[in-house]
Motif scaffolding. Sequence first.
Motif, PDB file in Angstrom:
ATOM      1  N   TRP A   1       6.908  -2.758   0.271  1.00  0.00           N
ATOM      2  CA  TRP A   1       5.834  -3.548   0.889  1.00  0.00           C
ATOM      3  C   TRP A   1       5.913  -3.434   2.412  1.00  0.00           C
ATOM      4  CZ3 TRP A   1       4.274  -8.740  -1.803  1.00  0.00           C
ATOM      5  CH2 TRP A   1       3.040  -9.186  -1.306  1.00  0.00           C
ATOM      6  N   TYR A   2       5.802  -2.222   2.898  1.00  0.00           N
ATOM      7  CA  TYR A   2       6.049  -1.975   4.323  1.00  0.00           C
ATOM      8  C   TYR A   2       4.966  -2.576   5.211  1.00  0.00           C
ATOM      9  CZ  TYR A   2       7.455   0.479   8.552  1.00  0.00           C
ATOM     10  OH  TYR A   2       7.868   0.771   9.831  1.00  0.00           O
ATOM     11  N   THR A   3       5.390  -3.448   6.121  1.00  0.00           N
ATOM     12  CA  THR A   3       4.487  -4.004   7.135  1.00  0.00           C
ATOM     13  C   THR A   3       5.138  -3.858   8.509  1.00  0.00           C
ATOM     14  OG1 THR A   3       5.408  -6.213   6.760  1.00  0.00           O
ATOM     15  CG2 THR A   3       3.366  -5.702   5.606  1.00  0.00           C
ATOM     16  N   GLY A   4       6.002  -2.859   8.622  1.00  0.00           N
ATOM     17  CA  GLY A   4       6.768  -2.679   9.863  1.00  0.00           C
ATOM     18  C   GLY A   4       5.998  -1.933  10.925  1.00  0.00           C
ATOM     19  N   PRO A   5       6.718  -1.573  12.012  1.00  0.00           N
ATOM     20  CA  PRO A   5       6.069  -0.869  13.115  1.00  0.00           C
ATOM     21  C   PRO A   5       5.526   0.496  12.679  1.00  0.00           C
ATOM     22  CG  PRO A   5       8.398  -1.325  13.607  1.00  0.00           C
ATOM     23  CD  PRO A   5       8.141  -1.810  12.227  1.00  0.00           C
ATOM     24  N   GLN A   6       4.333   0.819  13.172  1.00  0.00           N
ATOM     25  CA  GLN A   6       3.728   2.097  12.799  1.00  0.00           C
ATOM     26  C   GLN A   6       4.530   3.284  13.324  1.00  0.00           C
ATOM     27  OE1 GLN A   6      -0.457   2.462  13.339  1.00  0.00           O
ATOM     28  NE2 GLN A   6      -0.910   0.581  12.233  1.00  0.00           N
ATOM     29  N   ASP A   7       5.147   3.104  14.489  1.00  0.00           N
ATOM     30  CA  ASP A   7       5.879   4.251  15.053  1.00  0.00           C
ATOM     31  C   ASP A   7       7.184   4.542  14.315  1.00  0.00           C
ATOM     32  OD1 ASP A   7       7.318   2.114  15.999  1.00  0.00           O
ATOM     33  OD2 ASP A   7       7.531   2.870  18.035  1.00  0.00           O
ATOM     34  N   LEU A   8       7.613   3.620  13.459  1.00  0.00           N
ATOM     35  CA  LEU A   8       8.822   3.884  12.675  1.00  0.00           C
ATOM     36  C   LEU A   8       8.512   4.791  11.474  1.00  0.00           C
ATOM     37  CD1 LEU A   8      11.888   3.140  12.531  1.00  0.00           C
ATOM     38  CD2 LEU A   8      11.249   1.206  11.068  1.00  0.00           C
ATOM     39  N   LEU A   9       7.220   4.901  11.137  1.00  0.00           N
ATOM     40  CA  LEU A   9       6.834   5.701   9.965  1.00  0.00           C
ATOM     41  C   LEU A   9       7.294   7.152  10.065  1.00  0.00           C
ATOM     42  CD1 LEU A   9       3.220   4.372   9.282  1.00  0.00           C
ATOM     43  CD2 LEU A   9       5.204   4.125   7.770  1.00  0.00           C
ATOM     44  N   LYS A  10       7.203   7.710  11.278  1.00  0.00           N
ATOM     45  CA  LYS A  10       7.612   9.119  11.365  1.00  0.00           C
ATOM     46  C   LYS A  10       9.124   9.286  11.246  1.00  0.00           C
ATOM     47  CE  LYS A  10       6.979   9.476  16.414  1.00  0.00           C
ATOM     48  NZ  LYS A  10       6.933   8.000  16.568  1.00  0.00           N
ATOM     49  N   ASP A  11       9.881   8.288  11.674  1.00  0.00           N
ATOM     50  CA  ASP A  11      11.341   8.336  11.472  1.00  0.00           C
ATOM     51  C   ASP A  11      11.677   8.212   9.982  1.00  0.00           C
ATOM     52  OD1 ASP A  11      11.836   8.517  14.201  1.00  0.00           O
ATOM     53  OD2 ASP A  11      11.823   6.347  14.445  1.00  0.00           O
ATOM     54  N   ILE A  12      10.933   7.337   9.306  1.00  0.00           N
ATOM     55  CA  ILE A  12      11.136   7.157   7.861  1.00  0.00           C
ATOM     56  C   ILE A  12      10.845   8.474   7.133  1.00  0.00           C
ATOM     57  CG2 ILE A  12      10.116   6.018   5.819  1.00  0.00           C
ATOM     58  CD1 ILE A  12       9.932   3.446   7.567  1.00  0.00           C
ATOM     59  N   GLU A  13       9.747   9.108   7.515  1.00  0.00           N
ATOM     60  CA  GLU A  13       9.385  10.385   6.899  1.00  0.00           C
ATOM     61  C   GLU A  13      10.429  11.453   7.228  1.00  0.00           C
ATOM     62  OE1 GLU A  13       5.349  11.612   7.636  1.00  0.00           O
ATOM     63  OE2 GLU A  13       5.530  13.348   6.309  1.00  0.00           O
TER      64      GLU A  13
ATOM     65  N   SER B   1      -1.670  -6.042  -2.443  1.00  0.00           N
ATOM     66  CA  SER B   1      -2.118  -6.928  -1.355  1.00  0.00           C
ATOM     67  C   SER B   1      -2.837  -6.155  -0.253  1.00  0.00           C
ATOM     68  CB  SER B   1      -0.912  -7.639  -0.740  1.00  0.00           C
ATOM     69  OG  SER B   1      -0.145  -6.695  -0.010  1.00  0.00           O
ATOM     70  N   VAL B   2      -2.769  -4.838  -0.307  1.00  0.00           N
ATOM     71  CA  VAL B   2      -3.401  -3.996   0.719  1.00  0.00           C
ATOM     72  C   VAL B   2      -4.901  -4.288   0.851  1.00  0.00           C
ATOM     73  CG1 VAL B   2      -3.996  -1.990  -0.743  1.00  0.00           C
ATOM     74  CG2 VAL B   2      -3.267  -1.634   1.636  1.00  0.00           C
ATOM     75  N   LYS B   3      -5.458  -4.862  -0.222  1.00  0.00           N
ATOM     76  CA  LYS B   3      -6.887  -5.205  -0.164  1.00  0.00           C
ATOM     77  C   LYS B   3      -7.153  -6.417   0.725  1.00  0.00           C
ATOM     78  CE  LYS B   3      -8.600  -3.220  -4.438  1.00  0.00           C
ATOM     79  NZ  LYS B   3      -9.371  -3.410  -5.673  1.00  0.00           N
ATOM     80  N   ILE B   4      -6.131  -7.290   0.872  1.00  0.00           N
ATOM     81  CA  ILE B   4      -6.383  -8.535   1.622  1.00  0.00           C
ATOM     82  C   ILE B   4      -5.431  -8.765   2.793  1.00  0.00           C
ATOM     83  CG2 ILE B   4      -7.528  -9.777  -0.285  1.00  0.00           C
ATOM     84  CD1 ILE B   4      -4.844 -11.112  -0.920  1.00  0.00           C
ATOM     85  N   GLN B   5      -4.485  -7.857   2.996  1.00  0.00           N
ATOM     86  CA  GLN B   5      -3.525  -8.041   4.093  1.00  0.00           C
ATOM     87  C   GLN B   5      -3.763  -6.948   5.161  1.00  0.00           C
ATOM     88  OE1 GLN B   5       0.675  -7.233   3.225  1.00  0.00           O
ATOM     89  NE2 GLN B   5       1.316  -8.946   4.519  1.00  0.00           N
ATOM     90  N   PRO B   6      -4.447  -7.290   6.254  1.00  0.00           N
ATOM     91  CA  PRO B   6      -4.841  -6.285   7.253  1.00  0.00           C
ATOM     92  C   PRO B   6      -3.676  -5.455   7.800  1.00  0.00           C
ATOM     93  CG  PRO B   6      -5.924  -8.384   7.698  1.00  0.00           C
ATOM     94  CD  PRO B   6      -4.930  -8.647   6.606  1.00  0.00           C
ATOM     95  N   LYS B   7      -2.542  -6.104   8.023  1.00  0.00           N
ATOM     96  CA  LYS B   7      -1.387  -5.400   8.574  1.00  0.00           C
ATOM     97  C   LYS B   7      -0.908  -4.287   7.623  1.00  0.00           C
ATOM     98  CE  LYS B   7       2.880  -6.866  10.871  1.00  0.00           C
ATOM     99  NZ  LYS B   7       3.863  -7.953  10.956  1.00  0.00           N
ATOM    100  N   HIS B   8      -0.934  -4.611   6.341  1.00  0.00           N
ATOM    101  CA  HIS B   8      -0.489  -3.640   5.341  1.00  0.00           C
ATOM    102  C   HIS B   8      -1.527  -2.519   5.198  1.00  0.00           C
ATOM    103  CE1 HIS B   8       2.063  -2.252   2.203  1.00  0.00           C
ATOM    104  NE2 HIS B   8       1.318  -2.607   1.187  1.00  0.00           N
ATOM    105  N   ARG B   9      -2.783  -2.891   5.292  1.00  0.00           N
ATOM    106  CA  ARG B   9      -3.852  -1.905   5.197  1.00  0.00           C
ATOM    107  C   ARG B   9      -3.766  -0.891   6.352  1.00  0.00           C
ATOM    108  NH1 ARG B   9      -8.011  -1.636   1.891  1.00  0.00           N
ATOM    109  NH2 ARG B   9      -9.561  -0.075   2.419  1.00  0.00           N
ATOM    110  N   ALA B  10      -3.442  -1.389   7.534  1.00  0.00           N
ATOM    111  CA  ALA B  10      -3.310  -0.502   8.698  1.00  0.00           C
ATOM    112  C   ALA B  10      -2.187   0.515   8.459  1.00  0.00           C
ATOM    113  CB  ALA B  10      -3.028  -1.323   9.952  1.00  0.00           C
ATOM    114  N   ILE B  11      -1.142   0.088   7.750  1.00  0.00           N
ATOM    115  CA  ILE B  11      -0.046   1.003   7.415  1.00  0.00           C
ATOM    116  C   ILE B  11      -0.532   2.083   6.444  1.00  0.00           C
ATOM    117  CG2 ILE B  11       2.176   1.180   6.181  1.00  0.00           C
ATOM    118  CD1 ILE B  11       2.431  -0.007   9.017  1.00  0.00           C
ATOM    119  N   LEU B  12      -1.293   1.670   5.452  1.00  0.00           N
ATOM    120  CA  LEU B  12      -1.823   2.655   4.499  1.00  0.00           C
ATOM    121  C   LEU B  12      -2.682   3.686   5.224  1.00  0.00           C
ATOM    122  CD1 LEU B  12      -2.473   3.865   1.745  1.00  0.00           C
ATOM    123  CD2 LEU B  12      -4.190   2.063   1.411  1.00  0.00           C
TER     124      LEU B  12
END
Length: 238
Positions: free
Chosen positions: A143-155, A166-177
Amino acid sequence: MLVDAHCHLYGFTDKELKEFKGLVIASVGEDLESSMRNISLSKKYGWVKPFVGIHPWNIEDYSEEEFKAVETLIREGEVAGIGEVGLDKRLGKKWEKQVELFERFCSLAAELNLPLNIHALDAWREAFHILQKYSIKRALFHWYTGPQDLLKDIEGAGYYISINPSVKIQPKHRAILEKADLEVILTESDGPYNYKGLRLNPLMINDLVKEIASVKDVSYDEVSRIVSRNFERLLYNP
Ligand SMILES: [Zn+2]
């Protein structure tokens, strides 16, 4: 194949469990009892991948004896991985003890080459650094809602994040998707957790795959194929 990479199956009734056939589900534990239940469910249902661990929310309740018993389950070799373990800054307490417990699980994961199923609410970077410190090869930030710039380190590290209904109703999570590459994405329900009136459960995964396909502008089958492959890699590291 539909994948639920983070679910608490022990929270469902037997009748409900039967409806989940057709999915492959990583069932995470929060303490000794739920961890043991996951192992027994995996013996009954071939589609259950049992994870065992102690949730950071139980940081004040678990005993050393309980940790040792969970460690024994891990060492006995009947588990698919370790989780739900991690850190939670929003708890606002016992931070050092949380870090110490998480590091003990990371050390076991490294020693036995097992994947980790991680809760890291408001502690995403801290959890990532601990994984690096223990040279962890396989991990899922659920359920990742962390910093967007950490995504490339994770990858870059070969880790994954999971997207929740919850991606349908949680804006922060949707932005991650929207931001995350499909290569790092898994699907999860975190059922039976109740999020803002939404009783999460694995039957929502089908709709979730449709949602991801629409946001990413690719077909349902393509999302399903990539998520299945990511899950195989998380579990078996082929
Ligand atoms: Zn969970």
